[in-house]
Structure formats: structure tokens, C-alpha cells
Design a protein around this motif. Structure first.
Motif, short mmCIF file in Angstrom:
data_model
loop_
_atom_site.label_atom_id
_atom_site.label_comp_id
_atom_site.label_asym_id
_atom_site.label_seq_id
_atom_site.Cartn_x
_atom_site.Cartn_y
_atom_site.Cartn_z
N LEU A 145 0.83 -1.21 0.00
CA LEU A 145 0.00 0.00 0.00
C LEU A 145 0.87 1.25 0.00
O LEU A 145 0.62 2.20 -0.77
CB LEU A 145 -0.94 -0.01 1.21
CG LEU A 145 -1.92 1.14 1.32
CD1 LEU A 145 -2.89 1.13 0.14
CD2 LEU A 145 -2.69 1.05 2.63
N ASP A 146 1.90 1.26 0.83
CA ASP A 146 2.82 2.40 0.88
C ASP A 146 3.51 2.64 -0.46
O ASP A 146 3.82 3.78 -0.81
CB ASP A 146 3.90 2.19 1.96
CG ASP A 146 3.35 2.30 3.37
OD1 ASP A 146 2.21 2.77 3.54
OD2 ASP A 146 4.07 1.89 4.31
N GLU A 147 3.74 1.56 -1.21
CA GLU A 147 4.40 1.67 -2.51
C GLU A 147 3.41 1.92 -3.65
O GLU A 147 3.81 1.97 -4.81
CB GLU A 147 5.21 0.40 -2.79
CG GLU A 147 6.36 0.19 -1.84
CD GLU A 147 7.43 1.27 -1.92
OE1 GLU A 147 7.76 1.66 -3.06
OE2 GLU A 147 7.90 1.71 -0.86
N GLY A 148 2.13 2.06 -3.31
CA GLY A 148 1.12 2.39 -4.32
C GLY A 148 0.51 1.20 -5.03
O GLY A 148 -0.07 1.35 -6.11
N PHE A 149 0.60 0.02 -4.43
CA PHE A 149 0.02 -1.19 -5.05
C PHE A 149 -1.29 -1.57 -4.38
O PHE A 149 -1.46 -1.37 -3.19
CB PHE A 149 1.02 -2.37 -4.96
CG PHE A 149 2.17 -2.24 -5.91
CD1 PHE A 149 2.11 -2.84 -7.16
CD2 PHE A 149 3.29 -1.50 -5.57
CE1 PHE A 149 3.17 -2.71 -8.04
CE2 PHE A 149 4.35 -1.36 -6.45
CZ PHE A 149 4.30 -1.97 -7.69
N PHE A 150 -2.19 -2.09 -5.16
CA PHE A 150 -3.47 -2.55 -4.67
C PHE A 150 -3.74 -3.95 -5.24
O PHE A 150 -3.17 -4.32 -6.27
CB PHE A 150 -4.59 -1.57 -5.06
CG PHE A 150 -4.64 -1.27 -6.53
CD1 PHE A 150 -5.44 -2.02 -7.39
CD2 PHE A 150 -3.88 -0.23 -7.06
CE1 PHE A 150 -5.48 -1.74 -8.74
CE2 PHE A 150 -3.92 0.05 -8.43
CZ PHE A 150 -4.71 -0.71 -9.27
N GLU A 151 -4.60 -4.71 -4.55
CA GLU A 151 -4.87 -6.06 -5.01
C GLU A 151 -5.60 -6.04 -6.34
O GLU A 151 -6.59 -5.33 -6.51
CB GLU A 151 -5.70 -6.84 -3.97
CG GLU A 151 -5.72 -8.33 -4.23
CD GLU A 151 -6.20 -9.13 -3.03
OE1 GLU A 151 -6.30 -10.36 -3.19
OE2 GLU A 151 -6.48 -8.55 -1.97
N ALA A 152 -5.08 -6.80 -7.30
CA ALA A 152 -5.66 -6.82 -8.66
C ALA A 152 -6.88 -7.70 -8.72
O ALA A 152 -7.07 -8.59 -7.98
CB ALA A 152 -4.61 -7.31 -9.65
#
Length: 152
Positions: A145-152
Motif C-alpha cells: 500500500l505504501d508503494e502504491g500497489f493494490f490487489e488486482a
């Protein structure tokens, strides 16, 4: 209601189970590959058709204090589904995750990372390259989340 022989045949049709005769003509069914401390998946399969299946994951059914549900009046399909769910539950470790569980995450630009449960750790991969390792899913997901990723 299935009789003793029908329930026994249903149990024997599922790979990985071992039948052990106990007292009064009853059978316990062991699942030796269980990743949990519990190895008995069916207890007291009785000649009268009564049996108990390990199902601590059920929230609705009345369970005994050891986490077993009485399946005396269950249909063939209900018992099969319950046995397969119990086997899946026993295939997961005490944290409740199955080895090799994989979740895919991506960022807004479409870059994808894999979060994989391996050896009781959460490993993040960029393709085949190791990105990071975390002891809990919460810490791994926090990083993503901190790196800007979300579950696809």
C-alpha cells in the motif's frame, strides 16, 4: 441419511485419508498430511451411521468442544463438501494460509507484484525476482500500500 457403508465408501474415495478401527465397530479417519496439530478428520464413524467431521471453520453448525460437527443426517453431497472443506482447512497452517497462496497486486501504471505465502513468510516478487519478505500478511500489504500497489 447415508448408512455406515455408504459413508465409509464416500470417505475412502477422497485421497489422503487413512481409516483406523477403534472400539465398538467404529472408525476414526486420519489425515496424516495435515499441517495442523489435528490429524483426525472424522471421528467415531459408527455402524449406526453416526459420525463427526472436524469443522472448526463452520460458524453456523453446532460444534462439539473439539470442533467436530455431527453428520448423521447429512446428505452424500453435504458430507463430501464438508470433508473437502475440512481437508483444505487442514492443509493450511495454524495461521490459516495454505503454502503457495498467491495474490497479485498492481499499481496505477500496471506494474504487477506477486505476494506469495512461503515457509510461513510473505514474499513479494517482481516477476521471478525477490522484492521483500515479511513475517505477516499485514506488514506485507502495508508495504504494498505504501508503494502504491493494490490487489488486482
Amino acid at each position: 441419511m447415508l448408512n455406515f457403508e455408504e459413508k465409509k465408501a464416500l470417505i475412502e474415495a477422497i485421497d489422503g485419508f487413512e481409516l483406523h478401527e477403534i472400539s465398538m465397530g467404529r472408525i476414526n479417519v486420519h489425515y496424516p498430511a495435515s499441517k495442523r496439530d489435528k490429524k483426525i478428520i472424522v471421528k467415531h464413524l459408527h455402524p449406526n451411521g453416526n459420525a463427526f467431521v472436524y469443522a472448526p471453520f463452520l460458524e453456523v453448525e453446532p460444534l462439539d468442544k473439539q470442533g467436530y460437527v455431527n453428520v448423521k443426517d447429512y446428505s452424500e453431497n453435504e458430507i463430501r463438501v464438508l470433508l473437502l472443506e475440512a481437508k483444505d482447512f487442514m492443509d493450511s497452517d495454524e495461521d490459516g494460509y495454505k503454502e503457495g497462496l498467491t495474490k497479485i497486486y498492481q499499481d496505477n501504471s500496471g506494474e504487477k507484484l506477486s505476494l506469495v505465502y512461503e515457509n510461513k513468510m510473505w514474499v513479494i516478487y517482481t516477476g521471478e525476482n525477490l522484492e521483500a519478505v515479511f513475517p505477516t500478511i499485514e506488514s506485507a500489504e502495508g508495504y504494498l500500500l505504501d508503494e502504491g500497489f493494490f490487489e488486482a
